[in-house]
Design a protein around this motif. Sequence first.
Motif, short mmCIF file in Angstrom:
data_model
loop_
_atom_site.label_atom_id
_atom_site.label_comp_id
_atom_site.label_asym_id
_atom_site.label_seq_id
_atom_site.Cartn_x
_atom_site.Cartn_y
_atom_site.Cartn_z
N ASP A 50 78.90 -16.91 30.80
CA ASP A 50 79.91 -18.10 30.26
C ASP A 50 81.06 -18.37 31.02
O ASP A 50 81.45 -17.70 31.93
CB ASP A 50 80.17 -17.57 28.84
N ARG A 104 82.02 -16.15 34.09
CA ARG A 104 81.90 -14.81 33.92
C ARG A 104 80.20 -14.57 34.05
O ARG A 104 79.68 -15.01 33.28
CB ARG A 104 82.44 -14.00 32.38
N ASN A 120 81.37 -9.99 29.65
CA ASN A 120 82.67 -9.42 29.11
C ASN A 120 83.18 -8.85 30.31
O ASN A 120 82.52 -7.98 30.88
CB ASN A 120 82.75 -9.00 27.88
N ASP A 141 85.35 -20.15 25.24
CA ASP A 141 84.14 -19.69 25.99
C ASP A 141 82.98 -20.64 25.77
O ASP A 141 82.52 -20.89 24.67
CB ASP A 141 83.74 -18.09 25.35
N GLU A 147 82.68 -19.17 21.62
CA GLU A 147 83.85 -18.58 20.57
C GLU A 147 85.14 -19.19 21.17
O GLU A 147 85.35 -19.65 22.40
CB GLU A 147 83.83 -17.19 20.63
#
Length: 322
Positions: A163, A179, A190, A257, A270
């Motif tokens: 993302d 990422r 993450n 994101d 999000e």
Amino acid sequence: MRLPKLSSPAALRRAGVLGMNQRNGGFIAQYNRREHYPRVDDKLTTKRLAEEFGIPVPQLYGVVERQHEVNRLAELLAPHDQLVIKPSQGSAGKGILVIMGRDGDSYLKPSKEALSLTDIRRHVNNTLSGLYSLGGRNDKAMVEALIQFSDAFEGFSYQGVPDVRVVVFRGYPVMAMMRLSTEASDGKANLHQGAVGAGIDLITGRASAAVQFDRPVEHHPDTGRALAELVVPQWDELILLATRCYEMTEIGYLGADIVLDRERGPLLLELNARPGLAIQIANQTGLQPRLERIEQLSRRDHMMMQAEDRVAFSRREFGGKP
Ligand SMILES: Nc1ncnc2c1ncn2[C@@H]1O[C@H](COP(=O)(O)OP(=O)(O)O)[C@@H](O)[C@H]1O
Ligand SMILES: [Mg+2]
């Protein structure tokens, strides 16, 4: 530019690196209004808001809100071979279950690990009881479409959807990073789970520096692909979408994101009202001077600008400077 050693706060400040206290006191407290937090603290609310606002999001298949609805889970999942189950109020990739396919009665994770319906029910029960959610409060489980990522990311992400995080300040995109998931991050992008963060140039969408666990890396740790070759497709569209999240939420200091679906293009995954600071390490540059530049804009300048103008402004001011 290379940032100075992480161990010296004074040197970091001189390099324009925003610290946690400054972020919280100087930016979040000043530009993010309490009453707007619910718009981003619950992914289901964000999704609905985005739909009203005409911002594309991954399709919602269903929501499980109560314990007794867990019995109907098999029906909810049946039409979809691929899907993602996530806590509506989760963060940092916790409790996100990515299902890549089926094998008989089993559901397959990106690692090919097989889960039974009982495993999935347990996961959803845990989600409802708040195991993965902010403050351990009761939560909802969202079931949504699995993003099919673009071929452009082949070899840049291991078993997971990459993302793009864009920090948007008062409606101006100020910094971006991609990422990329790794074996360590288990299908999620993450950083705390071990994903690689690559700084992305605002003009070209091209990667500059990259880090994993806060240490510089040049190649993807699992695939060996050179990270300098990474270019985000549909970059203009993506950065504009992130920027428009300001109008949608009215949150001044915001992390968006965004994922890139092969068919649907950029989608909002999000939003975050307290975005992390590691984006500075991934970009090898500090946020502070960029935030100050935006703060200097007169109210009039600011009011005149549409999302497209703000993107152009940011690219001019902050782009092309690795
Ligand atoms: N619909 C989806 N399809 C594929 N991967 C997803 C999907 N939703 C989440 N992920 C993966 O999980 C990561 C975290 O998801 P996100 O919705 O941002 O939740 P969190 O608040 O935990 O960061 C994403 O970066 C992505 O790698
Ligand atoms: Mg996220």
